[in-house]
Design a protein around this motif. Structure first.
Motif, PDB file in Angstrom:
ATOM      1  N   HIS A  76       0.819  -1.210   0.000  1.00 60.19           N
ATOM      2  CA  HIS A  76       0.000   0.000   0.000  1.00 60.19           C
ATOM      3  C   HIS A  76       0.852   1.259   0.000  1.00 60.19           C
ATOM      4  O   HIS A  76       0.411   2.311  -0.463  1.00 60.19           O
ATOM      5  N   SER A  77       2.088   1.178   0.512  1.00 58.48           N
ATOM      6  CA  SER A  77       2.965   2.343   0.533  1.00 58.48           C
ATOM      7  C   SER A  77       3.285   2.836  -0.874  1.00 58.48           C
ATOM      8  O   SER A  77       3.594   4.014  -1.066  1.00 58.48           O
ATOM      9  N   LEU A  78       3.250   1.945  -1.873  1.00 57.88           N
ATOM     10  CA  LEU A  78       3.596   2.314  -3.239  1.00 57.88           C
ATOM     11  C   LEU A  78       2.394   2.769  -4.055  1.00 57.88           C
ATOM     12  O   LEU A  78       2.568   3.273  -5.164  1.00 57.88           O
ATOM     13  N   MET A  79       1.198   2.590  -3.543  1.00 56.33           N
ATOM     14  CA  MET A  79       0.000   2.912  -4.318  1.00 56.33           C
ATOM     15  C   MET A  79      -0.247   4.426  -4.320  1.00 56.33           C
ATOM     16  O   MET A  79      -0.007   5.095  -3.320  1.00 56.33           O
ATOM     17  N   PRO A  80      -0.743   4.976  -5.440  1.00 55.76           N
ATOM     18  CA  PRO A  80      -0.965   6.424  -5.538  1.00 55.76           C
ATOM     19  C   PRO A  80      -2.277   6.851  -4.883  1.00 55.76           C
ATOM     20  O   PRO A  80      -3.094   7.555  -5.486  1.00 55.76           O
ATOM     21  N   ASN A  81      -2.488   6.422  -3.636  1.00 59.60           N
ATOM     22  CA  ASN A  81      -3.765   6.672  -2.951  1.00 59.60           C
ATOM     23  C   ASN A  81      -3.575   7.684  -1.822  1.00 59.60           C
ATOM     24  O   ASN A  81      -4.010   7.462  -0.707  1.00 59.60           O
ATOM     25  N   MET A  82      -2.893   8.784  -2.080  1.00 52.98           N
ATOM     26  CA  MET A  82      -2.648   9.761  -1.030  1.00 52.98           C
ATOM     27  C   MET A  82      -3.943  10.444  -0.618  1.00 52.98           C
ATOM     28  O   MET A  82      -4.834  10.687  -1.440  1.00 52.98           O
ATOM     29  N   SER A  83      -4.068  10.727   0.673  1.00 50.00           N
ATOM     30  CA  SER A  83      -5.321  11.244   1.234  1.00 50.00           C
ATOM     31  C   SER A  83      -5.734  12.555   0.590  1.00 50.00           C
ATOM     32  O   SER A  83      -6.922  12.863   0.502  1.00 50.00           O
ATOM     33  N   LEU A  84      -4.786  13.343   0.109  1.00 55.96           N
ATOM     34  CA  LEU A  84      -5.093  14.633  -0.489  1.00 55.96           C
ATOM     35  C   LEU A  84      -5.855  14.496  -1.805  1.00 55.96           C
ATOM     36  O   LEU A  84      -6.518  15.435  -2.246  1.00 55.96           O
ATOM     37  N   ASP A  85      -5.766  13.317  -2.432  1.00 54.52           N
ATOM     38  CA  ASP A  85      -6.333  13.152  -3.769  1.00 54.52           C
ATOM     39  C   ASP A  85      -7.428  12.100  -3.849  1.00 54.52           C
ATOM     40  O   ASP A  85      -8.045  11.937  -4.895  1.00 54.52           O
ATOM     41  N   VAL A  86      -7.685  11.363  -2.762  1.00 58.95           N
ATOM     42  CA  VAL A  86      -8.712  10.321  -2.817  1.00 58.95           C
ATOM     43  C   VAL A  86     -10.096  10.945  -2.671  1.00 58.95           C
ATOM     44  O   VAL A  86     -10.369  11.670  -1.707  1.00 58.95           O
ATOM     45  N   GLU A  87     -10.976  10.680  -3.631  1.00 57.82           N
ATOM     46  CA  GLU A  87     -12.345  11.195  -3.581  1.00 57.82           C
ATOM     47  C   GLU A  87     -13.232  10.309  -2.713  1.00 57.82           C
ATOM     48  O   GLU A  87     -14.046  10.798  -1.936  1.00 57.82           O
ATOM     49  N   THR A 133      15.957   3.066   8.489  1.00 57.01           N
ATOM     50  CA  THR A 133      15.501   4.220   7.715  1.00 57.01           C
ATOM     51  C   THR A 133      14.385   3.817   6.762  1.00 57.01           C
ATOM     52  O   THR A 133      14.511   2.841   6.018  1.00 57.01           O
ATOM     53  N   TYR A 134      13.307   4.578   6.815  1.00 58.51           N
ATOM     54  CA  TYR A 134      12.189   4.369   5.884  1.00 58.51           C
ATOM     55  C   TYR A 134      12.003   5.632   5.055  1.00 58.51           C
ATOM     56  O   TYR A 134      11.971   6.745   5.594  1.00 58.51           O
ATOM     57  N   GLN A 135      11.878   5.458   3.737  1.00 60.61           N
ATOM     58  CA  GLN A 135      11.631   6.576   2.830  1.00 60.61           C
ATOM     59  C   GLN A 135      10.711   6.117   1.713  1.00 60.61           C
ATOM     60  O   GLN A 135      10.746   4.952   1.308  1.00 60.61           O
ATOM     61  N   LYS A 136       9.886   7.058   1.208  1.00 54.67           N
ATOM     62  CA  LYS A 136       9.103   6.742   0.013  1.00 54.67           C
ATOM     63  C   LYS A 136       8.894   8.000  -0.814  1.00 54.67           C
ATOM     64  O   LYS A 136       8.867   9.119  -0.285  1.00 54.67           O
ATOM     65  N   LEU A 137       8.740   7.792  -2.122  1.00 56.28           N
ATOM     66  CA  LEU A 137       8.522   8.872  -3.074  1.00 56.28           C
ATOM     67  C   LEU A 137       7.448   8.427  -4.045  1.00 56.28           C
ATOM     68  O   LEU A 137       7.454   7.273  -4.501  1.00 56.28           O
ATOM     69  N   ASN A 138       6.535   9.354  -4.376  1.00 53.54           N
ATOM     70  CA  ASN A 138       5.401   9.010  -5.234  1.00 53.54           C
ATOM     71  C   ASN A 138       5.066  10.219  -6.102  1.00 53.54           C
ATOM     72  O   ASN A 138       4.838  11.318  -5.582  1.00 53.54           O
ATOM     73  N   VAL A 139       5.051  10.053  -7.430  1.00 54.66           N
ATOM     74  CA  VAL A 139       4.720  11.121  -8.367  1.00 54.66           C
ATOM     75  C   VAL A 139       3.749  10.560  -9.406  1.00 54.66           C
ATOM     76  O   VAL A 139       3.964   9.473  -9.946  1.00 54.66           O
ATOM     77  N   ASN A 140       2.664  11.312  -9.689  1.00 56.17           N
ATOM     78  CA  ASN A 140       1.636  10.849 -10.626  1.00 56.17           C
ATOM     79  C   ASN A 140       1.149  12.009 -11.477  1.00 56.17           C
ATOM     80  O   ASN A 140       1.147  13.171 -11.044  1.00 56.17           O
ATOM     81  N   GLY A 141       0.706  11.687 -12.690  1.00 54.72           N
ATOM     82  CA  GLY A 141       0.159  12.701 -13.585  1.00 54.72           C
ATOM     83  C   GLY A 141      -1.053  12.178 -14.333  1.00 54.72           C
ATOM     84  O   GLY A 141      -1.187  10.968 -14.562  1.00 54.72           O
ATOM     85  N   LEU A 142      -1.959  13.099 -14.724  1.00 48.86           N
ATOM     86  CA  LEU A 142      -3.197  12.724 -15.419  1.00 48.86           C
ATOM     87  C   LEU A 142      -3.545  13.785 -16.441  1.00 48.86           C
ATOM     88  O   LEU A 142      -3.463  14.986 -16.171  1.00 48.86           O
ATOM     89  N   LEU A 143      -3.940  13.337 -17.636  1.00 50.40           N
ATOM     90  CA  LEU A 143      -4.581  14.167 -18.643  1.00 50.40           C
ATOM     91  C   LEU A 143      -5.955  13.579 -18.905  1.00 50.40           C
ATOM     92  O   LEU A 143      -6.090  12.367 -19.104  1.00 50.40           O
TER      93      LEU A 143
END
Length: 758
Positions: A212-223, A349-359
């Motif tokens: 789930h850490s890798l999924m693009p389901n960040m709280s700021l963007d989930v409807e 050490t724990y780190q994660k990075l997630n970037v997504n784009g939509l047209l």
């Protein structure tokens, strides 16, 4: 994704974000002020934290947004005069909209009353039937989490928001790790729940693990998030025998603007999210989202038994030279031979990075075309089917094209895994490579047949998984391990009496590895006793196909340390040894003799381990009685022992057994058994349920079900028998053989004679 490609992607997204953030200059003008209070419509109590949005009537864009304070109040200042729509939302209440006219220099005050909502029953969902319907009418047990509920969670993971949904079991196994299952059957890496993000399966391909850490389901963007409990193979195909978790992200037309969220906490936790969305024209919109997080991961405590059992599985190196660069190890006498060894320990050490784009392109209200993609990676501990992993740059990329036009829906997507620069298994210490791919294509059409009062949904899909591990995970099966699955389905929902609906569905699926066609039927009756109360009864048959790990796994996940400095014991080592050649029969089905087992191969294994240590010069790794000898004496000792081994003709009796936790340490067996291939797991479920509102205040959801599984695939177990011998018998037999040889060696070196006797 290569470093250069990743750098270009980040540069492009950053440049696009900066362009979108440039403010638009407007001429100075006299402005208006809007204040207000949000209260409960029934008892007049103020509602704290209600979401308040001010929009222009003919635009989807947000003009201003805020949340009510502790006294239910809100305020917007310096608003250009004009016509606006005020929208107020609060969990458990109906959303209210009010048209306002704000005049220059004026201050307006409003009170907004929010009635109690039955929205959780009237919300339109798509996951239960792969078409739009109200929760109240769905032929399955389903819960919907609204954005207000998701954004209120102060947690490292969006998954935490669904913890409160009935039938959901969430286990936190790390700072940002959550393992989620539906209706029990929990497991270390929770691959049983079918997780979707915007209609795309979000599990890591090949390994089929829900990270789930890798999924693009960040709280700021989930409807919203839809949780469907129970089997769903009749529509979704294999692997959907416990339920569906479906995350829907916000589209740029209804949710434009820029949002930023920063959180922090103990263990040096810090996280930042951003979302930027807007429209180029009335028909073309865009969205960019991103997240970065880091923290100090929880440590394992060797003094706690569950942690110590986990640590005991980790690789032990005999010398510091064997430890790969950058590995975290603990020094100690782990094999109790009097010398120090080096055992792997978890990195903190724990780190994660997630970037997504939509047209997204829209043509009126009928057609929507969406093109989206993204990349994410993490550094930290990951639970998987091949053991506990230390991930470093463990990445996941995806691309998706989705088309919806009227009753038609079609999509194609690609999920690609990247194992990173130094991802390894703690049990063996070996690096792993996993560049697996998953291709998926779907076509679906929904049509209403009014003369029969029936809604029909029909579709087909294909799913192809291509593992690419360079032989490090799937070993000898590499290149012959693709899994192809093809399916077709149809579902009808018929209004029988106005209050009674009948749902019938069926699906056919073919798997090229199992080489079988499975049928998954569904039948459900939904009775609407009143407009706000329904009863449901259903039958489902679903199935799960064995995954890549279950079918093709060929990896050393654990290495057992042995004295003598030979690097430990593994099955592959034994298979290629002299001992295996002398003990195993030529044909697999031939009986394995356990009487008169020759001791020469066993004795030789110990001697060669000693020889390897002497040759490496790591004399501090030798047993304590030998550490005082000179290199010349040690080499002479090895040569004498090798000569002794050539003359050993001793044998002993043994017993075949499967290792277990009994006092004896094994379960006796007569011999190896030819284990049949894994079959597909079949699940039958009978279920009744009630959804409704009692007394206009209490929302009730009750489910009762009976489930039966056949050919259930459990955890990995040892099936190959081992040969157990009695140590006393071995010592006695060797002593009888070696005594006359030792007496001859005594004339050469009395000190060595004493050591060989030991």
């Amino acid at each position: 994704m290569t470093p250069d490609a990743r750098r270009c992607t980040f540069t492009f997204l950053a440049a696009a974000l900066l362009l979108c953030l440039f403010p638009t200059t407007v001429a100075a003008q006299e402005t208006a002020t809007l204040t207000g209070t949000v209260v409960d419509a029934q008892d007049g109590s103020t509602l704290i934290g209600a979401n308040v949005a001010l929009r222009q009537p003919d635009a989807a864009g947000l003009v201003r947004g805020t949340a009510t304070s502790t006294d239910g109040a809100f305020q917007f200042s310096e608003i250009p005069p004009g016509q606006y729509v005020l929208e107020v939302r609060y969990v458990g209440h109906q959303t209210q909209q009010r048209t306002l006219s704000l005049e220059a220099g004026a201050s307006s005050d409003v009170t907004v009353e929010l009635p109690l909502s039955t929205s959780s029953l009237e919300t339109v969902v798509v996951s239960a039937s792969r078409r739009q319907e109200k929760v109240l009418d769905a032929p399955a047990s389903i819960s919907v989490l609204q954005p207000e509920e998701i954004q209120r969670q102060a947690s490292t993971s969006t998954v935490e928001a669904i913890r409160t949904a009935p039938g959901v079991d969430v286990a936190q196994t790390g700072i940002d790790r959550r393992e989620v299952v539906l209706r029990g059957f929990n497991e270390a890496f929770s691959g049983s729940a079918y997780v979707l993000t915007d209609y795309r399966q979000a599990a890591v391909p090949s390994l089929a693990v829900n990270v789930h850490s890798l999924m693009p389901n960040m709280s700021l963007d989930v409807e919203r998030a839809e949780v469907v409990r129970g089997p769903g193979s009749a529509l979704y195909g294999p692997g959907v025998d416990s339920g569906v978790i479906h995350y829907f992200t916000k589209d740029p037309f209804q949710h434009s603007g820029t949002s930023v969220r920063v959180t922090g906490g103990t263990r040096q936790y810090v996280s930042g999210q951003f979302r930027n969305a807007g429209t180029f024209t009335d028909n073309l919109g865009w969205k960019i989202t991103g997240q970065y997080a880091r923290a100090d991961e929880w440590e394992l405590n060797p003094g706690e038994r569950p942690d110590s059992l986990e640590i005991d599985r980790y690789r032990v190196y005999q010398s510091r030279d064997q430890v790969p660069n950058g590995r975290n190890v603990e020094t100690g006498n782990f094999d109790e031979d009097g010398a120090d060894e080096f055992q792997l320990r978890r990195e903190d050490t724990y780190q994660k990075l997630n970037v997504n784009g939509l047209l997204q392109y829209r043509s009126g209200d009928a057609t929507t075309i969406s093109l989206n993609g993204g990349y994410s990676e993490l550094k930290g501990v990951v639970q998987s089917g091949i053991g506990t992993l230390q991930a470093d740059g463990f990445g996941y990329a995806y691309g998706q094209l989705r088309v919806r036009s009227g009753g038609f829906f079609g999509q194609v997507y690609l999920n690609a895994n990247e194992s990173g620069d130094d991802t390894y298994v703690y049990g063996s210490g070996d690096e792993i490579v996993d560049e697996g791919l998953q291709w998926n294509g779907q076509l679906q059409y929904s049509v209403e047949v009014p003369q029969f009062g029936t809604q029909v949904v029909a579709g087909a899909d294909a799913d192809i998984t291509i593992p690419r591990t360079e032989g490090q995970i799937l070993g000898r099966n590499e290149g012959d391990d693709d899994i192809q699955e093809y399916g077709a389905y149809t579902q009808t929902t018929t209004d029988l009496t106005g209050a009674l609906e009948l749902t019938l569905a069926g699906r056919l699926d073919y798997n090229n590895v199992v080489d079988q066609v499975q049928i998954s039927p569904r039948a459900a009756l939904v009775y609407g006793a009143t407009p706000q109360n329904t009863l449901r009864a259903s039958y489902n048959r679903s199935f799960s196909s064995p995954g890549t790990n279950s079918l093709f796994l060929d990896i050393e996940s654990l290495r057992q340390p042995l004295p003598g400095g030979n690097g430990g014991f593994s099955f592959n080592q034994f298979r290629e040894s002299e001992a295996a050649a002398s003990l195993l029969p030529v044909n697999f089905k031939d009986p394995l003799g356990t009487n008169n087992v020759p001791l020469r191969p066993l004795f030789g294994t110990v001697i060669e381990g000693l020889a390897a240590t002497v040759q490496s010069g790591n004399f501090d790794q030798l047993p304590e009685p030998l550490q005082g000898l000179s290199p010349g004496q040690l080499n002479f000792l090895v040569s004498q022992l090798r000569q002794l081994n050539m003359e050993v003709d001793a044998a002993t009796n043994g017993q075949l057994g499967i290792p277990n936790d009994s006092d004896r340490g094994f379960r006796p067996v007569d011999g190896p058994v030819d284990i049949p291939p894994l079959d597909q797991t079949k699940t039958q479920t009978f279920e009744v349920g009630y959804k409704g509102v009692l007394g206009d205040r209490v929302i009730v959801n009750v489910d009762a079900y009976y489930e039966q599984k056949k050919d259930f695939i459990g955890p990995l177990v040892v099936e190959s028998p081992l040969l157990y011998v009695n140590p006393q018998d071995v010592n006695s037999s060797l002593a009888t053989e070696l005594t006359p040889i030792l007496e001859a060696a005594a004339e050469e070196d009395l000190q060595l004679f004493a050591l060989i006797q030991q």
